[in-house]
Design an enzyme around this catalytic site. Structure first.
Site, PDB file in Angstrom:
ATOM      1  N   SER A 238      46.476  39.007  37.682  1.00  0.00           N
ATOM      2  CA  SER A 238      46.162  39.510  38.310  1.00  0.00           C
ATOM      3  C   SER A 238      44.402  39.165  38.368  1.00  0.00           C
ATOM      4  CB  SER A 238      45.746  40.713  38.872  1.00  0.00           C
ATOM      5  OG  SER A 238      44.871  41.368  37.645  1.00  0.00           O
ATOM      6  N   LYS A 239      43.580  38.930  39.508  1.00  0.00           N
ATOM      7  CA  LYS A 239      42.228  39.082  39.365  1.00  0.00           C
ATOM      8  C   LYS A 239      41.331  39.591  38.208  1.00  0.00           C
ATOM      9  CE  LYS A 239      41.720  38.998  44.389  1.00  0.00           C
ATOM     10  NZ  LYS A 239      40.804  39.528  45.269  1.00  0.00           N
ATOM     11  N   ARG A 240      41.807  40.833  37.879  1.00  0.00           N
ATOM     12  CA  ARG A 240      41.698  41.098  36.683  1.00  0.00           C
ATOM     13  C   ARG A 240      40.876  39.825  35.453  1.00  0.00           C
ATOM     14  NH1 ARG A 240      43.678  44.285  34.047  1.00  0.00           N
ATOM     15  NH2 ARG A 240      45.062  44.889  35.481  1.00  0.00           N
ATOM     16  N   GLY A 242      40.313  37.116  35.717  1.00  0.00           N
ATOM     17  CA  GLY A 242      39.413  35.633  36.018  1.00  0.00           C
ATOM     18  C   GLY A 242      40.361  34.807  36.649  1.00  0.00           C
TER      19      GLY A 242
END
Ligand code: GLU
Length: 464
Positions: A238-240, A242
């Site tokens: 996920s976005k976490r 990167g």
């Protein structure tokens, strides 16, 4: 004929997991001279956006995943969904359910109290009475009560689900909108899809969809559920973790072929080969050898692949891309050497085009300050003599080419009886400010004579 599709929901950017599914679908169709369809599943009006549709189309384009049909939009097919629902109703394969929200909530609470899996109990399955006053019904699919659904998944092998596990799915809401699982079936049917290749987060939908196909008297497509991608910590990517959006990789200076190669290799292998051209991908890829297990995303590996592709990319193309990246970082590419020449000099040492642009910025703009550690080591009084001598030698140079520049530096070293190591490093700091750069003669050649002389002057002034 083989026909596959990619069917993203435009509720966000195209992420790498989606791109990988799209790549597999595209490869599968292309390698068998089949057809590839793009379908935008935009029925969730609240979460879908035009910006997201645009981003998906751009990402597909950037990756070179061309489609033969589409983009189709589910929102433009509402009439067709209603028509099929009418048919199912007329054939008794779907029915109106008058349960209210409260009744369903009560049912769910009772089931939970009995530690049962919440599911619709079919109470309107055989209802023959008049419409219930004050309740707009939903329409439910009459799922078979017995038997099982068998999926011969092209990646995972046979999966069997008992119909007892499935309840009667709502196929049309009270507001008249058809539901997701139903639209997908009608689309895959109408579009003649022969293989559905999608993320394994949809695996629970598949038996329901197969039952609807069967009720329609249509042979369902084959299915292939692609394992998901995990971040380095083992949770779903996920976005976490990167950048996960395809266009973010483009903007960060990745080449599309590097990203595709990376996505292909993620959970699929051909011996220990790492680099696959588009032709080789088409020749060697096989769905049946995709790993069953989830794959872990490794940004360093992607970076490494990108570097390999930068090394071998066509020079004119690399120059044009570097030109764009200069614009993104506020460098005017007309204020210095031809970007193509810079790209050729830097291609062996840059992992991304963005990095290449940043590291060669000094060729176009004066740097603000020297790298402090480099400056205190190299810009010392002992450097005054060699820098001044170099300046003089450069002033007299007629051809501003690496070979001539190199010869000039050697002449200075000889005259001053200094090792090259006493001359090169101060000059490098003087011209680059301390950034890593290709060989000095090439760097100085790219920088041009007037700027080189100015930079030496600046370094001499700094030492004094
Ligand atoms: N629209 C779905 C998604 O974006 C894909 C559904 C499918 O491929 O069947 O996850």
């Amino acid at each position: 004929m083989i026909k596959t599709r990619f069917a993203p929901s435009p509720t966000g950017y195209l992420h790498v997991g989606g791109a990988r599914t799209a790549l597999f679908s595209w490869l599968y169709a292309r390698q068998q001279a089949g057809s590839f369809v793009l379908r935008i599943e935009d029925t969730d009006l609240e979460r879908s956006s035009q910006a997201s549709i645009t981003a998906i189309l751009q990402a597909m384009d950037w990756l070179g995943l061309d489609y033969d049909e589409g983009p189709y939009y589910q929102t433009q097919r509402m009439e067709r969904y209603r028509e099929v629902i009418e048919r199912l109703l007329a054939e008794g394969k779907a029915y109106r359910c008058y349960c209210t929200r409260e009744e369903l909530d009560t049912l769910r609470a009772e089931q939970q109290a009995r530690k049962q899996k919440p599911r619709y109990d079919g109470r309107y399955r055989d209802y023959q009475g008049p419409p219930r006053e004050g309740v707009t019904p939903v329409i439910r699919f009459r799922n078979p009560l017995d038997g099982e659904v068998v999926i011969d998944d092209l990646i995972r092998g046979r999966i069997t689900i008992s119909n007892r596990e499935l309840d009667d799915l709502v196929i049309m809401r009270a507001d008249g909108s058809p539901t997701y699982n139903f639209c997908v079936v009608v689309d895959d049917w109408d579009m003649g899809i022969t293989q559905v290749i999608r993320g394994d987060d949809h695996i629970n939908n598949t038996p329901r969809q197969i039952n609807i196909f069967q009720a329609l008297g249509v042979t369902p497509p084959q299915y292939a559920h692609v394992p998901m991608i995990l971040g380095s910590d083992g949770s779903r990517l996920s976005k976490r973790h990167g950048a996960v959006s395809v266009l973010q990789y483009r903007d960060a200076g990745y080449l599309p072929e590097a990203l595709l190669n990376y996505l292909l290799r993620l959970g699929w292998a051909h011996g220990d080969q790492e680099l696959f051209s588009r032709e080789q991908m088409l020749e060697l890829f096989s769905l049946t050898s995709v790993n069953h297990a989830a794959a872990s995303f490794d940004p360093d590996k992607l970076l490494w692949l990108n570097q390999q592709y930068i090394k071998q990319a066509d020079a004119a193309r690399l120059g044009a891309l570097l030109h764009e990246h200069y614009m993104h970082i506020g460098v005017n590419p007309n204020d210095g050497p031809e970007p193509q020449a810079v790209a050729e000099a830097y291609r062996e040492r840059a992992r991304t085009l963005r990095e290449m642009a940043e590291n060669s910025r000094f060729l176009y703009q004066d740097f603000e300050h020297y790298d402090p550690a480099m400056a205190s080591k190299q810009l010392k009084p002992a450097a005054v003599e060699p820098l001044s001598a170099l300046r003089q030698q450069f002033v007299d140079l007629e051809t501003w080419q690496p070979a001539a520049i190199h010869a000039a530096m050697e002449a200075v070293a000889e005259r001053l009886q200094l090792k090259f190591g006493k001359i090169g490093p101060p000059l490098r700091v003087a011209v680059t400010g301390g950034a890593g750069s290709p060989s000095l003669d090439v760097t100085v050649a790219l920088l041009g004579k007037p700027r080189t002389l100015q930079r030496i002057d600046r370094a001499l002034a700094t030492i004094e």
